[in-house]
Design a protein around this motif. Structure first.
Motif, PDB file in Angstrom:
ATOM      1  N   ALA A  72      -4.215  -2.644  -4.973  1.00 40.57           N
ATOM      2  CA  ALA A  72      -3.351  -3.131  -3.897  1.00 40.57           C
ATOM      3  C   ALA A  72      -3.650  -4.584  -3.547  1.00 40.57           C
ATOM      4  O   ALA A  72      -2.734  -5.365  -3.259  1.00 40.57           O
ATOM      5  N   ARG A  88       0.830  -1.206   0.000  1.00 37.92           N
ATOM      6  CA  ARG A  88       0.000   0.000   0.000  1.00 37.92           C
ATOM      7  C   ARG A  88       0.869   1.262   0.000  1.00 37.92           C
ATOM      8  O   ARG A  88       0.583   2.221  -0.744  1.00 37.92           O
ATOM      9  N   ASP A 141       1.031   4.017  -2.960  1.00 46.27           N
ATOM     10  CA  ASP A 141       0.689   5.390  -2.596  1.00 46.27           C
ATOM     11  C   ASP A 141       1.788   6.360  -3.024  1.00 46.27           C
ATOM     12  O   ASP A 141       1.503   7.433  -3.558  1.00 46.27           O
ATOM     13  N   ASN A 144      -7.345   0.550  -3.463  1.00 46.42           N
ATOM     14  CA  ASN A 144      -7.606  -0.658  -2.683  1.00 46.42           C
ATOM     15  C   ASN A 144      -7.721  -1.883  -3.596  1.00 46.42           C
ATOM     16  O   ASN A 144      -7.231  -2.969  -3.271  1.00 46.42           O
TER      17      ASN A 144
END
Length: 285
Positions: A216, A63, A67, A213
């Motif tokens: 990921a 994550r 990001d 999400n």
């Protein structure tokens, strides 16, 4: 593989050959098999060696890596995304500059060599660097296929490649390219609209969070396979570099296939290309 009749597909012979190569890149040999061949051991067995906290560590590192990659992409939105090549991301430049896959492979192999001796402990530091380098390579491939990387949608398509690479779970569920792509399509559309209207301020917007999400979850499974391959005792710098090279090659091939399909869709329309893609699948041996 038998040729697909021109009358059936509407694509030229050259573009049919391109589509066949894209199909092969997108649908064959998941990352698990490639890594197993590289390290000489079944990844499923290596997965059992990972410590109990490994999955949480991998999920968190994945994550954070995505990001940071998104932040880099959004920060330069509206300008050509630098890929390490001399070309520009503007349409029309693609035919003149091939992607430098080898350059990015060398860079990622270097990070693998650096982290090879530390295994899971090195993941939080190594994965963001490796993922950013892979993203630059994916952008380079997208540019070479005519994508305008000044646009939010094009950059999100590059990010989505991390959610399209085939893993062991895809073999079990028969999850094909268009199914994986379709699962991301609506999220990409909404997130690109938010990015286009809000720019950097859209970083925490709900649509972008949902997209991240989804990506990921799939990327994390493949990072787990990569980490398992590095769990061999005393893996060392050489094998660490090999594992990372296989890792980036997997996503480079996915990117080549994905953006070749998108280029053909811009030329012939999505329905014609998808029909031809299915025909390639049905005539493969």
């Amino acid at each position: 593989m038998e040729p697909i009749p021109f009358a059936v597909s509407g694509l030229t012979a050259e573009d049919l050959a391109t589509l066949a190569l894209a199909k092969r890149a997108l649908e064959t040999q998941p990352l698990t098999m490639k890594l197993a061949a590289a390290v000489g051991a079944p990844i499923e067995r290596l997965m059992t060696r990972l410590p109990a906290l490994a999955q949480d560590t991998i999920a968190d590192a994945t994550r954070r890596a995505l990001d940071k990659t998104l932040q880099a992409a959004v920060a330069t939105l509206g300008a050509p995304y630098l890929t390490g090549s001399e070309g520009t991301s503007a349409p029309g430049a693609a035919e003149n500059a091939k992607p430098r896959d080898w350059l990015h492979k060398v860079a990622v192999a270097t990070t693998g060599a650096a982290g090879g001796a530390f295994g899971l402990l090195a993941l939080p530091a190594e994965l963001p660097v490796t993922t950013t380098l892979m993203f630059r390579s994916i952008c380079d491939i997208a540019r070479s296929e005519g994508e305008d990387l000044r646009a939010a949608e094009a950059r999100l398509q590059c990010l989505a490649v991390f959610g399209m690479g085939r893993s062991a779970k895809d073999e079990e569920t028969d999850l094909g390219y268009f199914i994986a792509r379709g699962a991301l399509a609506q999220a990409i559309s909404k997130a690109s609209s938010e990015l286009a209207s809000k720019g950097v301020a859209a970083h925490g917007a709900p649509a972008l969070v949902r997209l991240m999400n989804t990506i990921a979850a799939r990327f994390s499974a493949q990072v787990s396979e990569q980490v398992a391959a590095k769990s061999i005792p005393a893996i060392g710098a050489v094998l660490g570099a090999v594992v990372n090279t296989v890792f980036i090659d997997h996503f480079q091939q996915t990117a080549h296939g994905h953006f070749a399909v998108r280029r053909l869709e811009r030329r012939y329309g999505a329905d014609a290309v998808q029909a031809a893609y299915r025909a390639v699948e049905s005539t493969s041996t």
